[in-house]
Each structure stands twice: as C-alpha cells, then as structure tokens.
Design a protein around this motif. Structure first.
Motif, mmCIF file in Angstrom:
data_model
loop_
_atom_site.group_PDB
_atom_site.id
_atom_site.type_symbol
_atom_site.label_atom_id
_atom_site.label_comp_id
_atom_site.label_asym_id
_atom_site.label_seq_id
_atom_site.Cartn_x
_atom_site.Cartn_y
_atom_site.Cartn_z
ATOM 1 N N ALA A 96 -10.347 5.365 1.740
ATOM 2 C CA ALA A 96 -10.478 4.462 0.587
ATOM 3 C C ALA A 96 -9.120 4.265 -0.092
ATOM 4 N N ASP A 97 -8.335 5.308 -0.149
ATOM 5 C CA ASP A 97 -7.117 5.313 -0.980
ATOM 6 C C ASP A 97 -5.920 5.735 -0.141
ATOM 7 N N MET A 98 -5.228 4.821 0.585
ATOM 8 C CA MET A 98 -5.612 3.457 0.806
ATOM 9 C C MET A 98 -5.231 3.012 2.208
ATOM 10 N N LYS A 99 -5.554 3.923 3.148
ATOM 11 C CA LYS A 99 -5.221 3.632 4.547
ATOM 12 C C LYS A 99 -6.142 2.576 5.150
ATOM 13 N N GLY B 185 0.826 -1.212 0.000
ATOM 14 C CA GLY B 185 0.000 0.000 0.000
ATOM 15 C C GLY B 185 0.856 1.257 0.000
ATOM 16 N N HIS B 186 0.306 2.363 -0.521
ATOM 17 C CA HIS B 186 1.041 3.633 -0.441
ATOM 18 C C HIS B 186 0.539 4.435 0.750
ATOM 19 N N THR B 187 1.486 5.127 1.398
ATOM 20 C CA THR B 187 1.150 5.864 2.623
ATOM 21 C C THR B 187 0.663 7.276 2.346
ATOM 22 N N GLU C 237 4.805 8.730 -1.860
ATOM 23 C CA GLU C 237 4.637 9.468 -3.126
ATOM 24 C C GLU C 237 4.123 8.621 -4.284
ATOM 25 N N GLU C 238 3.136 7.760 -4.027
ATOM 26 C CA GLU C 238 2.495 7.059 -5.147
ATOM 27 C C GLU C 238 1.667 8.036 -5.965
ATOM 28 N N GLU C 239 0.987 8.949 -5.263
ATOM 29 C CA GLU C 239 0.020 9.832 -5.919
ATOM 30 C C GLU C 239 0.681 10.835 -6.876
ATOM 31 N N VAL C 240 1.991 11.023 -6.749
ATOM 32 C CA VAL C 240 2.662 11.934 -7.686
ATOM 33 C C VAL C 240 3.479 11.147 -8.716
ATOM 34 N N GLY D 217 -3.340 -3.079 -2.556
ATOM 35 C CA GLY D 217 -4.677 -2.858 -1.993
ATOM 36 C C GLY D 217 -5.391 -1.584 -2.381
ATOM 37 N N GLU D 218 -5.247 -1.147 -3.634
ATOM 38 C CA GLU D 218 -6.021 0.033 -4.086
ATOM 39 C C GLU D 218 -7.505 -0.324 -4.115
ATOM 40 N N PRO D 219 -8.384 0.672 -3.965
ATOM 41 C CA PRO D 219 -9.820 0.375 -3.838
ATOM 42 C C PRO D 219 -10.437 -0.192 -5.114
HETATM 43 ZN ZN LIG Z 1 -4.063 4.979 -4.352
#
Ligand SMILES: [Zn+2]
Length: 398
Positions: A117-120, A85-87, A149-152, A177-179
């Motif tokens: 949801a994304d993704m804690k 998962g990304h933090t 930094e997954e989102e960037v 584990g992305e939604p």
């Molecule tokens: Zn995500």
C-alpha cells in the motif's frame, strides 16, 4: 483531447506485468535505514530495457539514491507529468506477520507484503506502464521520480528540492502516489519531530533544593507546550478542511532519572508538532526553543553551570495545500472523472516539498488505503491497482 496512452501490450498483460514487478519490489527489503540501491538498480535496468535513461541523486554515503527518469519527448528538458513515489518502507519489527513480509502474496483480491500500500503498488503500476510505453509515440513526457527515506522525514526528496525547482516551469504537475484509495487529495498538515535533552548533575537527593532538576524542566516544557495547544485550539489558526482543525504539539516520550534518592542528571523528551497549512512548524518550534532557553535553561544555570538543554530536529514534513481551482488539480480531476470534492488527509507526504518548496504543482493520489499502511500483513486491493493502472493512462497526453 487526450490520445490513448501508447503502451505496447493489452491491459491484461499490463496488469500481470505490474504484479510481477510488485513481487520484485516487495522482495527488496528497503526499510528506511537500509540501502535502496538493489531496488534502484532493478528499476534502472527495467527502464533502460525500454530505452529510458535514469539519473541517480545519491546521499552523502552513496548508500541510497533518488532516481529521476523521463520518457517521451525531451525538447527543452521538459518533465511533463511526474509520477512520484518513495522506495523506503517502515520496519516490520515487533509486528505479527502471518508470512514473510518481503514475499508478495496475492490472495482474496489483495496483494499482501510490506510496502504494497505504501507505496510499492503505485510504483509497480508506474513501472509496468513505463516499461511498455512506446515513448516515441508519447506526446507529452512522463517522468518517474523515486526517493529514499520518506518515512523518516522526506530526507531524499528534500535533497532533490533544488533540482525540482528547475522543473517548475517545465512540468505539468506531479502525482504523489501515496495510498488515498485513488481519490485526489489536495492538502495535509505539516509535521516535525524533535528530541530535547535536558542535562543537570547527579547528586544526593539531600542536595536537591540546590540543584537543577532536568525532569522538572522537561515537565515545565511539556506544560508550556500544552498551554500553546490550548491557544491553538481556542484561537487558531483554524482550518476547517481538517476534522481536527488546528495545530497541536504531542509530547510523545519522556525518559529520565534513576531513583528517588538521586537528583537526576538527565531527561530526554521527544515531541511532534502537527500544524495546519499556513501555520509554520518552524515558528512553533521557535517558541518552544525560546521558552527552553530563556525560562528553563536560565533557571537551571543559576544552580549549575553544567546544566544544558539541546534541541535536535528529527524530521520535517512540510504541510501541503494546493488550491482546489489550480489548473493541475482540475486537469487530474477531470482526467479521472472525479466529481466528489477533492479531499484532505491526516498523514504527511512529499507533496509539501514538491509543491510548497519546489513549485511543481502536485496532488496526492494512489492505490490502497492509509489504514493498511505500516501494518502487519500490509495489503492493497487488486481492484485498486487495476484502477491505478487505468487512471495513470488517462492523464491527458496533449
Ligand atoms: Zn508513504
């Protein structure tokens, strides 16, 4: 064939533990440009309280870290099943939240807060299980992989590719584990973002015929991109697994000039390439670069030596596609009792790096829905979190 997952508490205790962990995770403002170290320290503490060691992989500034922790038998350095998962979370700026985004609210069957949801939510499920697992009794290792930094543009995961390549032969596979509403997803498009700067010289508009015009050059590049789009649409490559079955270049921003009586000295363009698996984003970007250098810049330079075009890549999320018949896909789908055909999603994940670049088999599967991700009052249904907790414990252990 699969043993019961050896956790030390009842499923209702595990569920309330997961919610309290989620509350802590949401409380750390890990918007991508900020440090994730407080969250990482918390996770490290939680894992070490159950005798699970973690290793951190830092960014250059040591302000952010990826975390890798393996529970269970480690003979031969095996990683077993990997939960990833990304933090980081996307910014809340400009969104109308009805309460503090970083304080978890649990109401009407939903857990609400930035990152739920994304993704804690997924990470909280993993941590609840790992902090309660009797890892001496695990027959197969379970590895937690947390990235920054997954989102960037999958920055943290990309740094970890050389390390992950060493896991390819020592792991069973990875659940990202992305939604997806807990559906098993086996493919998505790739995407790259670019910023392109066109430079000229500011002059009186009376001299315009003698000067390069960065805005005109940018619009010529946009027209060229559109001609490529038409080619992708008519000639492909096509991939029928996606509702939009071809690649596309989206011109997302264009900004330049001052007023009508001044020849502009600059224009900025931002664009996104989305490509079907097997159609290389790099190759599409190269075509744009070649047109910019050979057609546009050459023409601009004839009028001014100050003319320039620079291309900067802002992000790179490779496409992901794993064969439906791959043993790991089969393993996860049968462990989850999934009978519907596996799905494809329109959003990017780290699975393209984990499988495509590191060679670790992967599927995307996590609680919540992408329609809730990145929104104000982001939420995940509690039922989805419960399902995630039980599914993660169903992955075969032997
Ligand atoms: Zn995500």
């Amino acid at each position: 064939m699969s043993a019961r997952f050896p956790v030390r508490c009842s499923s209702s205790e595990l569920y309330s533990r997961m919610l309290s962990i989620l509350e802590r995770l949401v409380g750390f403002d890990t918007t991508s440009h900020k440090s994730n170290l407080e969250l990482i320290n918390y996770v490290q503490g939680l894992l070490s309280s159950n005798n699970i060691d973690s290793t951190l992989h830092w960014n250059d500034e040591r302000t952010k870290a990826n975390l890798v922790a393996t529970a269970g038998p480690r003979s031969g350095g095996q990683r077993g099943i990997i939960w990833s998962g990304h933090t980081d979370v996307v910014p809340v700026d400009g969104q109308k939240w009805t309460a503090d985004p970083f304080t978890l609210r649990v109401t009407d069957g939903q857990a609400i807060g930035r990152g739920t949801a994304d993704m804690k939510g997924f990470i909280a499920c993993c941590l609840a299980i790992l902090s309660q697992v009797d890892h001496e009794a695990l027959t197969v290792p379970v590895t937690l992989l947390l990235t920054y930094e997954e989102e960037v543009g999958c920055v943290g995961a990309r740094r970890l590719v050389p390390e992950m390549q060493t896991w390819a032969d020592d792991s069973i596979g990875c659940v990202v584990g992305e939604p997806t509403g807990m559906k098993v997803v086996i493919g998505h498009k790739g995407k790259q973002n670019y910023r392109i700067r066109f430079k000229g010289e500011p002059k009186h508009a009376a001299l315009a015929p003698e000067m390069p015009n960065p805005i005109v050059s940018a619009s010529e590049l946009a027209a060229f991109a559109q001609s490529l789009n038409e080619q992708f649409q008519s000639e492909g490559p096509h991939d029928q697994r996606f509702s939009i079955d071809h690649s596309w270049i989206n011109i997302g921003r264009i900004d330049g000039g001052v007023k009508p009586n001044i020849v502009p000295d600059n224009c900025l363009m931002e664009l996104e390439i989305r490509a079907v698996p097997g159609h290389d984003c790099d190759g599409i970007a190269d075509e744009l670069r070649r047109f910019a250098a050979e057609s546009l810049l050459a023409k601009m330079k004839k009028k001014s030596q100050l003319a320039d075009i620079s291309v900067e890549q802002l992000s790179d999320t490779p496409s992901f596609a794993i064969d439906e018949s791959h043993a790991f896909v089969d393993l996860v789908r049968s462990a989850f009792g999934e009978e519907e055909p596996p799905e494809y999603v329109p959003f990017g994940t780290e699975a393209g790096l984990i499988w495509g670049k590191a060679g670790v088999p992967a599927v995307v599967c996590g609680p919540g829905f992408i329609s809730q991700a990145h929104t104000a009052d982001e939420s995940v249904p509690l039922e989805q979190l419960k399902l995630c907790l039980s599914r993660l414990q169903q992955l075969p252990l032997a």
